[in-house]
Design an enzyme around this catalytic site. Sequence first.
Site, PDB file in Angstrom:
ATOM      1  N   LYS A 258      -1.934   4.142  -3.175  1.00 63.02           N
ATOM      2  CA  LYS A 258      -0.771   4.630  -3.903  1.00 63.02           C
ATOM      3  C   LYS A 258       0.324   3.593  -4.005  1.00 63.02           C
ATOM      4  CE  LYS A 258       1.035   7.613  -0.135  1.00 63.02           C
ATOM      5  NZ  LYS A 258       2.038   6.808   0.546  1.00 63.02           N
TER       6      LYS A 258
ATOM      7  N   LYS B  26       0.175  -5.387   8.612  1.00 65.87           N
ATOM      8  CA  LYS B  26       1.487  -5.264   7.962  1.00 65.87           C
ATOM      9  C   LYS B  26       2.405  -6.421   8.343  1.00 65.87           C
ATOM     10  CE  LYS B  26       1.626  -0.291   7.066  1.00 65.87           C
ATOM     11  NZ  LYS B  26       2.311   0.987   7.346  1.00 65.87           N
TER      12      LYS B  26
ATOM     13  N   LYS C 187     -10.251   0.668  -1.393  1.00 64.91           N
ATOM     14  CA  LYS C 187      -9.728   2.015  -1.609  1.00 64.91           C
ATOM     15  C   LYS C 187      -8.606   2.057  -2.657  1.00 64.91           C
ATOM     16  CE  LYS C 187      -7.498   5.281   1.293  1.00 64.91           C
ATOM     17  NZ  LYS C 187      -7.063   5.697   2.622  1.00 64.91           N
TER      18      LYS C 187
END
Length: 336
Positions: free
Chosen positions: A204, A119, A201
Amino acid sequence: MNKNQGSKKAVVLSGIQPSGHLTLGNYLGALKNWIALQEQYDCHYALVDLHTITARQDPKQLRERCYEFLALYIACGLDPSKNVLFVQSHVPAHARLAWVLNCYTMVGELNRMTQFKDKSQKNANNINAGLYDYPVLMAADILLYQTRFVPVGEDQKQHLELARDVALRFNKLYGDVFQVPEPMIPRVGARIMGLQDPTSKMSKSDGSEANALYLLDPLEVMDRKFRRAVTDSGAEVRYSEDKPGVANLMSILSAITGESFVAIEARFAGQGYGVFKAGVAEVVIETLRPVQARYREIREDEPGLHRILKDGAERAAARAAPVLRRVHEVLGFIPE
Ligand code: TRP
């Protein structure tokens, strides 16, 4: 201390960031599993808004997402009377325990967290202290409820391992204060990948619209996304590592219908990818049509949703209070 706080069922807790939009991957990989757990365990699900602000959020959107996620969970079958559904910021004990646990977590441990490194790289202009401290708050979420099992994906295993280490360290110093939690990794087959990039993956908060199938996508958009889903060279519906696109669509179908891969292969033998993709689309659409209808009804009643959150926060706070009290007591703080 009685770690189960008078309840016989083992405690389950998970946290979800109210960011992005919930996807078919969230439904098949997590939600369906939670619904299966609700009879057998004492389940807690927190919308972790404190975690979410480690990246900048639009305030209006954040509030909307919390309601949206809650309404969708309920529409999917998560029963607010059988599960404690709440917003993390409504239960101040999370932040309070996080502070204490900060003093029992080593900087060296946090430096090793791969998610922090990822991140930080992606958000080089906002590497804030909260982002660094994220795993400690997560440990507090878990340890505050004497949680036995934590349903999480692979990507959260390192954070859970840290929560275990901190619990063990604290217990070693002060006695048996915390239940040491264990991960509960969903069974294989429910890890749903992107429709355009089936090697990673389905996320969202994916930038690419076509890659994720959102639970609130209009049904005709879903149909289009499946028809355009990446398949592989060849024409055979066959489960194989080197056919990730087809394998992913088969996993989706199998997760919904319960059919085995062998049965799916037999059903679509000789029919080509077009028919197969249309078949998957239909099953998904018919599963989500009633979910969307229920969602619209539930989402409309915002005061009702707010009552659910208020009730959830009260139940969560009542469960957390004795644990925090005990922590403060062993540290030598004067009881309130
Ligand atoms: N870090 C988790 C994620 O991004 C969310 C989370 C916060 C969580 N607190 C938690 C998960 C406690 C499990 C238990 O997915």
